[in-house]
Scaffold this motif. Structure first.
Motif, PDB file in Angstrom:
ATOM      1  N   UNK A  27     -87.278 -21.276  -4.849  1.00 36.40           N
ATOM      2  CA  UNK A  27     -87.330 -21.561  -3.410  1.00 36.40           C
ATOM      3  C   UNK A  27     -88.572 -20.943  -2.776  1.00 36.40           C
ATOM      4  N   UNK A  28     -88.916 -19.739  -3.185  1.00 34.34           N
ATOM      5  CA  UNK A  28     -90.100 -19.079  -2.634  1.00 34.34           C
ATOM      6  C   UNK A  28     -91.371 -19.836  -3.013  1.00 34.34           C
ATOM      7  N   UNK A  29     -91.435 -20.327  -4.250  1.00 34.98           N
ATOM      8  CA  UNK A  29     -92.602 -21.091  -4.698  1.00 34.98           C
ATOM      9  C   UNK A  29     -92.705 -22.415  -3.953  1.00 34.98           C
ATOM     10  N   UNK A  30     -91.571 -23.073  -3.768  1.00 35.47           N
ATOM     11  CA  UNK A  30     -91.562 -24.346  -3.041  1.00 35.47           C
ATOM     12  C   UNK A  30     -91.989 -24.133  -1.596  1.00 35.47           C
ATOM     13  N   UNK A  31     -91.502 -23.069  -0.972  1.00 35.98           N
ATOM     14  CA  UNK A  31     -91.893 -22.771   0.403  1.00 35.98           C
ATOM     15  C   UNK A  31     -93.393 -22.503   0.486  1.00 35.98           C
ATOM     16  N   UNK A  32     -93.902 -21.735  -0.474  1.00 34.50           N
ATOM     17  CA  UNK A  32     -95.336 -21.461  -0.499  1.00 34.50           C
ATOM     18  C   UNK A  32     -96.152 -22.737  -0.616  1.00 34.50           C
ATOM     19  N   UNK A  33     -95.676 -23.666  -1.426  1.00 31.80           N
ATOM     20  CA  UNK A  33     -96.361 -24.944  -1.584  1.00 31.80           C
ATOM     21  C   UNK A  33     -96.356 -25.727  -0.267  1.00 31.80           C
ATOM     22  N   UNK A  34     -95.200 -25.765   0.403  1.00 28.25           N
ATOM     23  CA  UNK A  34     -95.101 -26.503   1.662  1.00 28.25           C
ATOM     24  C   UNK A  34     -95.957 -25.878   2.757  1.00 28.25           C
ATOM     25  N   UNK A  35     -96.003 -24.559   2.831  1.00 28.02           N
ATOM     26  CA  UNK A  35     -96.851 -23.891   3.825  1.00 28.02           C
ATOM     27  C   UNK A  35     -98.315 -24.228   3.561  1.00 28.02           C
ATOM     28  N   UNK A  36     -98.716 -24.188   2.304  1.00 27.56           N
ATOM     29  CA  UNK A  36    -100.106 -24.490   1.950  1.00 27.56           C
ATOM     30  C   UNK A  36    -100.470 -25.917   2.327  1.00 27.56           C
ATOM     31  N   UNK A  37     -99.587 -26.853   2.015  1.00 29.44           N
ATOM     32  CA  UNK A  37     -99.836 -28.252   2.390  1.00 29.44           C
ATOM     33  C   UNK A  37     -99.920 -28.375   3.901  1.00 29.44           C
ATOM     34  N   UNK A  38     -98.960 -27.767   4.590  1.00 30.45           N
ATOM     35  CA  UNK A  38     -98.927 -27.855   6.047  1.00 30.45           C
ATOM     36  C   UNK A  38    -100.156 -27.256   6.702  1.00 30.45           C
ATOM     37  N   UNK A  39    -100.654 -26.184   6.142  1.00 31.79           N
ATOM     38  CA  UNK A  39    -101.811 -25.534   6.750  1.00 31.79           C
ATOM     39  C   UNK A  39    -103.122 -26.188   6.330  1.00 31.79           C
ATOM     40  N   UNK A  40    -103.427 -26.167   5.050  1.00 37.54           N
ATOM     41  CA  UNK A  40    -104.758 -26.582   4.586  1.00 37.54           C
ATOM     42  C   UNK A  40    -104.989 -28.086   4.725  1.00 37.54           C
ATOM     43  N   UNK A  41    -104.090 -28.875   4.171  1.00 37.48           N
ATOM     44  CA  UNK A  41    -104.298 -30.326   4.190  1.00 37.48           C
ATOM     45  C   UNK A  41    -104.295 -30.875   5.610  1.00 37.48           C
ATOM     46  N   UNK A  42    -103.327 -30.439   6.408  1.00 41.04           N
ATOM     47  CA  UNK A  42    -103.244 -30.962   7.766  1.00 41.04           C
ATOM     48  C   UNK A  42    -104.370 -30.438   8.650  1.00 41.04           C
ATOM     49  N   UNK A  78     -91.547 -26.475   6.686  1.00 40.79           N
ATOM     50  CA  UNK A  78     -90.927 -25.375   5.944  1.00 40.79           C
ATOM     51  C   UNK A  78     -89.572 -24.960   6.508  1.00 40.79           C
ATOM     52  N   UNK A  79     -89.267 -25.330   7.728  1.00 39.18           N
ATOM     53  CA  UNK A  79     -88.024 -24.899   8.360  1.00 39.18           C
ATOM     54  C   UNK A  79     -86.766 -25.254   7.563  1.00 39.18           C
ATOM     55  N   UNK A  80     -86.604 -26.493   7.101  1.00 43.81           N
ATOM     56  CA  UNK A  80     -85.369 -26.795   6.353  1.00 43.81           C
ATOM     57  C   UNK A  80     -85.172 -25.870   5.150  1.00 43.81           C
ATOM     58  N   UNK A  81     -86.231 -25.605   4.420  1.00 47.49           N
ATOM     59  CA  UNK A  81     -86.121 -24.722   3.258  1.00 47.49           C
ATOM     60  C   UNK A  81     -85.839 -23.288   3.680  1.00 47.49           C
ATOM     61  N   UNK A  82     -86.452 -22.838   4.764  1.00 52.91           N
ATOM     62  CA  UNK A  82     -86.199 -21.484   5.266  1.00 52.91           C
ATOM     63  C   UNK A  82     -84.741 -21.311   5.696  1.00 52.91           C
TER      64      UNK A  82
END
Length: 146
Positions: A27-42, A78-82
């Motif tokens: 779950x922590x790895x998945x959250x990290x991936x989603x944060x990275x996508x949300x920040x860098x790509x967007x 990331x909210x749903x996973x959090x």
């Protein structure tokens, strides 16, 4: 109930086994991936589209707008996973049979249940995202002058 982190690691290893040391890592790895996508790509995509629109130049206001938007998007994805992670961490032993069971329980309130605590989550992630990209762009600007 631990004196320090080293003691916690040793006690968990001895009493529950080595695999428990990695409990929640997926779950922590998945959250990290989603944060990275949300920040860098967007951030990059929003900045590109703002400049392309003709209303924005490559300046501080554009960087702020793009990073604010990226922070909001990163928080939303990331909210749903959090919420799931927090609910599972606070659950009594045996309360949920797994992630799916927990998700079904949250959905009883409706989809908004996955976004409980959005504002505090954004207050934590938003400024971090904004400062990261504003500093990045300022450093890139300074680097180009040398």
């Amino acid at each position: 109930n631990y004196k320090h982190c080293i003691e916690a690691l040793i006690r968990i290893y001895k009493t529950e086994g080595a695999s428990r040391l990695f409990n929640g890592a997926s779950m922590a790895s998945t959250r990290g991936m989603l944060v990275t996508i949300g920040q860098i790509a967007f951030y990059d995509e929003i900045k590109f589209r703002l400049i392309k629109s003709g209303y924005f130049k490559d300046n501080l206001s554009t960087h702020f707008t793009a990073s604010l938007s990226a922070g909001i998007i990163a928080t939303v994805i990331t909210m749903p996973l959090d919420v799931l992670k927090t609910r599972l961490m606070n659950a009594k032993p045996g309360q949920y049979s797994g992630v799916g069971d927990c998700a079904r329980d949250i959905l009883k309130v409706g989809p908004s249940g996955f976004f409980k605590g959005f504002l505090p989550a954004f207050v934590r992630l938003g400024p971090h995202t904004i400062l990261t990209f504003v500093f990045l762009e300022q450093l890139k600007s300074l680097w180009q002058t040398f």
